[in-house]
Scaffold this motif. Structure first.
Motif, PDB file in Angstrom:
ATOM      1  N   ARG A  46      23.114   2.620 -12.685  1.00 56.79           N
ATOM      2  CA  ARG A  46      23.952   1.431 -12.465  1.00 56.79           C
ATOM      3  C   ARG A  46      24.387   0.916 -11.178  1.00 56.79           C
ATOM      4  N   MET A  47      24.583   2.108 -10.156  1.00 53.56           N
ATOM      5  CA  MET A  47      24.891   1.572  -8.923  1.00 53.56           C
ATOM      6  C   MET A  47      23.919   0.937  -8.169  1.00 53.56           C
ATOM      7  N   ILE A  48      22.620   1.308  -8.361  1.00 51.87           N
ATOM      8  CA  ILE A  48      21.428   1.168  -7.655  1.00 51.87           C
ATOM      9  C   ILE A  48      21.156  -0.376  -8.229  1.00 51.87           C
ATOM     10  N   ILE A  49      21.357  -0.784  -9.423  1.00 49.31           N
ATOM     11  CA  ILE A  49      21.148  -2.098  -9.968  1.00 49.31           C
ATOM     12  C   ILE A  49      22.039  -3.032  -9.719  1.00 49.31           C
ATOM     13  N   ASP A  50      23.519  -2.647  -9.472  1.00 41.97           N
ATOM     14  CA  ASP A  50      24.598  -3.398  -8.774  1.00 41.97           C
ATOM     15  C   ASP A  50      24.221  -3.835  -7.666  1.00 41.97           C
TER      16      ASP A  50
ATOM     17  N   ASP B 118      12.924  -0.695 -12.219  1.00 44.35           N
ATOM     18  CA  ASP B 118      12.720   0.916 -12.475  1.00 44.35           C
ATOM     19  C   ASP B 118      14.000   1.736 -12.941  1.00 44.35           C
ATOM     20  N   ALA B 119      15.022   1.186 -12.054  1.00 42.27           N
ATOM     21  CA  ALA B 119      16.512   1.686 -12.452  1.00 42.27           C
ATOM     22  C   ALA B 119      16.807   1.341 -13.838  1.00 42.27           C
TER      23      ALA B 119
ATOM     24  N   ASP C   6       0.821  -1.219   0.031  1.00 41.09           N
ATOM     25  CA  ASP C   6       0.043  -0.106  -0.020  1.00 41.09           C
ATOM     26  C   ASP C   6       0.871   1.188   0.035  1.00 41.09           C
ATOM     27  N   PHE C   7       2.248   0.932   0.022  1.00 43.48           N
ATOM     28  CA  PHE C   7       2.905   2.246   0.096  1.00 43.48           C
ATOM     29  C   PHE C   7       3.730   2.317  -1.321  1.00 43.48           C
ATOM     30  N   ASP C   8       4.569   3.307  -1.265  1.00 43.63           N
ATOM     31  CA  ASP C   8       5.443   3.893  -2.772  1.00 43.63           C
ATOM     32  C   ASP C   8       6.379   2.552  -2.684  1.00 43.63           C
ATOM     33  N   PHE C   9       6.794   2.764  -3.831  1.00 40.69           N
ATOM     34  CA  PHE C   9       7.575   1.446  -4.035  1.00 40.69           C
ATOM     35  C   PHE C   9       8.714   1.711  -5.530  1.00 40.69           C
ATOM     36  N   GLY C  10       9.502   0.789  -5.754  1.00 40.61           N
ATOM     37  CA  GLY C  10      10.616   1.030  -6.965  1.00 40.61           C
ATOM     38  C   GLY C  10      11.444   2.175  -6.405  1.00 40.61           C
ATOM     39  N   ILE C  11      11.910   2.816  -7.678  1.00 41.23           N
ATOM     40  CA  ILE C  11      12.738   3.854  -7.463  1.00 41.23           C
ATOM     41  C   ILE C  11      12.091   5.217  -6.518  1.00 41.23           C
ATOM     42  N   THR C  12      10.925   5.352  -6.822  1.00 40.71           N
ATOM     43  CA  THR C  12      10.116   6.281  -5.803  1.00 40.71           C
ATOM     44  C   THR C  12       9.987   5.864  -4.551  1.00 40.71           C
ATOM     45  N   GLY C  13       9.803   4.820  -4.163  1.00 41.52           N
ATOM     46  CA  GLY C  13      10.012   4.059  -2.704  1.00 41.52           C
ATOM     47  C   GLY C  13      11.445   4.808  -2.196  1.00 41.52           C
TER      48      GLY C  13
END
Length: 217
Positions: free
Chosen positions: A92-96, A53-54, A8-15
Motif C-alpha cells: 500500500r505504501m508503494i502504491i501511495d 505489480d504492487a 532491457d533492465f529489470d522493472f516493476g517491483i523486482t526492479g
C-alpha cells in the motif's frame, strides 16, 4: 511472443528490489529508499509498472506470501512488523508513493509488450519453479517462519501472473548462490526470451551458470 519491452533492465517491483542492497539501511529508512528510487526523472513507465505489480500482489497474496517474496528477493534485511507494518502495508505504501509521483503527469503509453503477463506461459513457469527447487537453487526459509519459497512462487504464478512469478524466481536463483549447469540455465533463458526480457535482466544470472561457453561451442 516477440513484442519488445520498454527497458532491457529489470522493472516493476523486482526492479525496485535492487535499491534494497546489503547496506541500504545505512542510507535511511524504507520510505527514504523508495523515494530515492522514485526520483523526479525516472521513466514514468517504471512507476506505472511498479504500481501495477504492487497492486497485483496486494490483491492476490497474503501478508506472509508477500513478505516471503520480498525478503527472499532482496540482498538486505527488511523491518516488517515495525513502522512499515506487514507485507500488505508495504505494498500500500508503494502504491501511495507511486500515485503521488504520477499525480499531475501525463499518463505514459505502455505497449502490449510492456503489459505482457504471459498467462499462456504459466505451466512452463510452474515447471521451472519445481526444477529450481529440486536443484536447491531457491533460498532457504527458517522452519516455521514463512511458507516454503517454492510454494509461494507457485501461488504467485497461479494467482498473480507468470511474468511476476518468473521475475521473482530469477532474483531468488541469484540470491541462492547456486551454480547452474548449462542444462539448468538454458530453460530459464528460453523462458526469459518468451517474456521478451532485455539482456541486462538476465546478465547476472548468466554469470551464475557454469561451462556455458564450452556447451555453446
Amino acid at each position: 511472443m516477440s513484442m519488445r519491452r520498454f527497458t532491457d533492465f529489470d522493472f516493476g517491483i523486482t526492479g525496485l528490489m535492487d535499491t534494497f542492497h546489503i547496506d541500504w539501511v545505512m542510507e535511511g529508512d524504507a520510505l527514504h529508499a523508495l523515494n530515492e528510487y522514485l526520483w523526479s526523472e525516472l521513466n514514468p513507465k517504471e512507476v506505472v509498472l511498479l504500481r501495477r505489480d504492487a497492486s497485483t500482489l496486494l490483491s492476490s497474496l497474503t501478508c506472509q506470501e508477500i513478505e516471503t517474496l520480498w525478503l527472499k528477493s532482496i540482498a538486505g534485511s527488511f523491518p516488517f512488523g515495525g513502522v512499515i507494518g506487514s507485507g500488505r502495508d508495504w505494498m500500500r505504501m508503494i502504491i501511495d508513493q507511486c500515485d503521488a509521483w504520477l499525480s499531475g503527469k501525463p499518463e505514459p503509453q505502455l505497449s502490449t509488450g510492456d503489459l505482457y503477463d504471459g498467462l499462456e506461459e504459466r505451466d512452463a513457469v510452474l515447471l521451472l519453479i519445481d526444477e529450481m527447487s529440486e536443484a536447491g537453487a531457491l533460498p532457504a526459509i527458517e522452519q516455521g517462519e514463512y511458507p516454503p519459497v517454492s510454494t509461494v512462487l507457485t501461488e504467485c504464478a497461479r494467482r498473480c501472473t507468470p511474468d511476476l512469478a518468473f521475475r521473482f524466481l530469477i532474483r531468488m536463483v541469484l540470491r541462492s548462490g547456486v551454480r547452474l549447469t548449462a542444462e539448468q540455465y538454458g530453460p530459464l533463458l528460453r523462458q526469459a526470451e518468451a517474456f521478451s526480457y532485455g539482456e541486462f535482466l538476465m546478465a547476472n544470472l548468466r554469470e551464475c551458470a557454469v561451462d556455458l561457453d564450452s556447451s555453446e561451442s
